[in-house]
Scaffold this active site. Structure first.
Site, PDB file in Angstrom:
ATOM      1  N   HIS A 216      -7.134   3.683 -14.538  1.00 14.06           N
ATOM      2  CA  HIS A 216      -7.751   4.736 -14.221  1.00 14.06           C
ATOM      3  C   HIS A 216      -8.576   4.060 -16.076  1.00 14.06           C
ATOM      4  CE1 HIS A 216      -6.089   7.854 -13.392  1.00 14.06           C
ATOM      5  NE2 HIS A 216      -5.625   6.999 -12.142  1.00 14.06           N
ATOM      6  N   SER A 220     -10.959   1.225  -9.595  1.00 18.08           N
ATOM      7  CA  SER A 220     -10.003   0.524  -8.681  1.00 18.08           C
ATOM      8  C   SER A 220     -10.478  -1.032  -8.620  1.00 18.08           C
ATOM      9  CB  SER A 220      -9.555   1.371  -7.914  1.00 18.08           C
ATOM     10  OG  SER A 220      -8.817   2.269  -8.085  1.00 18.08           O
ATOM     11  N   LYS A 244      -5.960   9.845   2.475  1.00 17.50           N
ATOM     12  CA  LYS A 244      -5.944   8.803   3.404  1.00 17.50           C
ATOM     13  C   LYS A 244      -4.364   8.197   2.509  1.00 17.50           C
ATOM     14  CE  LYS A 244      -8.452   4.390   3.992  1.00 17.50           C
ATOM     15  NZ  LYS A 244      -9.918   3.540   3.601  1.00 17.50           N
ATOM     16  N   ASP A 245      -3.673   8.573   1.261  1.00 20.61           N
ATOM     17  CA  ASP A 245      -3.156   8.099   0.730  1.00 20.61           C
ATOM     18  C   ASP A 245      -1.830   9.346   1.856  1.00 20.61           C
ATOM     19  OD1 ASP A 245      -3.258   6.283  -0.615  1.00 20.61           O
ATOM     20  OD2 ASP A 245      -3.529   8.100  -2.755  1.00 20.61           O
ATOM     21  N   GLU A 288      20.111 -10.695  -1.095  1.00 23.22           N
ATOM     22  CA  GLU A 288      18.995 -10.397  -0.190  1.00 23.22           C
ATOM     23  C   GLU A 288      18.284 -10.488   0.102  1.00 23.22           C
ATOM     24  OE1 GLU A 288      20.159  -6.249  -0.011  1.00 23.22           O
ATOM     25  OE2 GLU A 288      20.627  -8.089   1.224  1.00 23.22           O
TER      26      GLU A 288
END
Length: 422
Positions: A216, A220, A244-245, A288
């Site tokens: 922030h 972005s 959108k998220d 894994e």
């Protein structure tokens, strides 16, 4: 520091806001007052999806911890008890196990998006660093969590990975015994791994808060990799990116549900359904899937010395440990290795090819890590290992000499020129 309102707004919301400005904080962080570049694509969803994964892991893990017994003779049975006797225990356990894999898928995509679009470049170096710290904490958490079911692969995975520290000259053996709490992987090891596995997710939450705070500070990055110049370049986070998220969450949860309900064991190892036995070693010990590229680097390192003389300066074991940790630590130096002034690979034709080759190399190393380290696989692993580090050396040179494509004037002009779609 948030601006203190001079007068109290009417209603309960105003009463709370005057005393604790939480609503204005949310609005400034993820609301209508937080401006974002208007051209973010769906690759920017994965940060939010990673946050969703973290919350799901903490919640499912909390309920699993209520029924799990961290004791060497009871751990395996307590997991079976969760699966068979606890109401929806099977769902909790599968959600947690599949959730770990999904978390790594999402974070790896998030990292490669950052690599492609140059999100690690100034002024976002600290943001990138915090992201790599989160990855290291995730790896530690996942490794310790994998030990808890106390199956064959859990036990032998713990034995192999903790034994790596014995490669440290002079103090290696002492460090390994200190990690184990004894002279072998046993009850004290399980107890401390359980305690640390429970603690680390909350440390991750703390680093995630710092990660978002750093994000922030400068906002972005975006697919063009150019800075916001005018208000026309931005849109408010809410409702444009919240919706959108939410769509991204829906797609992710759909894929997540397919694995949980139809293929919950497809990402794990069947040997972990056999109770740990220190007298029987599995034919092929593998971690894994999300550790496989690093495991391949660990096993592919040769002895370092003078060829054909038998003189060895660094044993293959120590070289493997250095290579494995080095493969992650090198990312801390990436903002300085990559000297290009252009962020996005969209405008860097040579770097774009290098990026896809590097991604292919990581996938190849992942496959090599899943195979026994002999014959052809050992040779392929060493080629993949060499290319992994050569990539960063080449990047240093290419980034300083590459001829880049011309950048757009601004985000808004580029968006309007492409018909509003990106």
């Amino acid at each position: 520091m948030a601006h203190k309102p001079t007068t109290q707004a009417p209603g309960i919301k105003g009463w709370i806001e005057y005393r604790l400005p939480i609503f204005s904080f949310i609005d400034n962080s993820v609301g209508t007052k937080y401006p974002c570049p208007r051209n973010l694509n769906y690759w920017w969803n994965f940060g939010a999806i990673a946050g969703l994964c973290l919350m799901m892991q903490i919640l499912s893990g909390l309920f699993l911890a209520m029924h799990y017994t961290p004791e060497a003779t009871m751990a395996f049975d307590s997991v079976e008890h969760i699966m068979r006797d606890v109401n929806y225990g099977w769902l909790l356990r599968y959600a947690h196990a599949v959730g770990a894999s999904m978390f790594f898928v999402v974070v790896y995509i998030h990292i490669f998006r950052g690599l492609y679009y140059g999100s690690y470049k100034a002024p976002r170096e600290l943001l990138w660093w915090l992201g790599i710290v989160i990855l290291l904490l995730m790896m530690a958490t996942a490794f310790m969590g994998y030990v808890l079911p106390w199956g064959q692969m859990s036990f032998w995975g713990a034995t192999v990975i903790t034994n790596l520290f014995s490669a440290i000259p002079g103090v290696g053996e002492s460090v390994v015994h200190w990690l184990w709490g004894g002279f072998a992987v046993d009850n004290p090891t399980l107890n401390r791994f359980y305690a640390i596995h429970f603690l680390l997710p909350f440390v991750i939450v703390g680093v995630v808060i710092l990660h978002i705070w750093a994000l922030h500070q400068h906002g972005s990055n975006n697919p063009l990799g150019i800075d916001v110049k005018t208000p026309q370049d931005t849109v408010p986070f809410h409702p444009y990116y919240t919706i959108k998220d939410c769509f991204g969450f829906g797609v992710f949860l759909f894929i997540f549900s397919i694995f949980v309900f139809f293929a919950p064991n497809s990402l794990g190892d069947p040997d972990n359904y056999v109770v740990a036995n220190s007298m029987v070693t599995p034919a092929h010990i593998v971690p894994e899937w999300y550790f496989l590229p690093f495991y391949a680097i660990l096993r592919s390192m040769p002895d370092i010395g003078i060829p054909f003389t038998g003189v060895v300066f660094v044993s293959s074991k120590l070289a493997g440990v250095i290579g494995m940790f080095g493969s992650i630590i090198i990312f801390f130096f990436l903002p300085w290795i990559d000297g290009s002034r252009v962020r996005s690979a969209t405008f860097r034709p040579v770097y774009k090819i290098m990026f896809w080759l590097f991604l292919a190399d990581c996938i190849l190393l992942g496959y090599v890590g899943s195979q026994p380290p002999a014959g052809t696989m050992l040779v392929v692993g060493r080629i993949g290992l060499a290319y992994y580090f050569v990539h960063f050396v080449a990047l240093w040179f290419v980034s300083r000499h590459e001829k880049t494509l011309p950048l757009p004037e601004s985000i808004s002009k580029s968006v309007l020129a492409s018909g509003g779609h990106h």
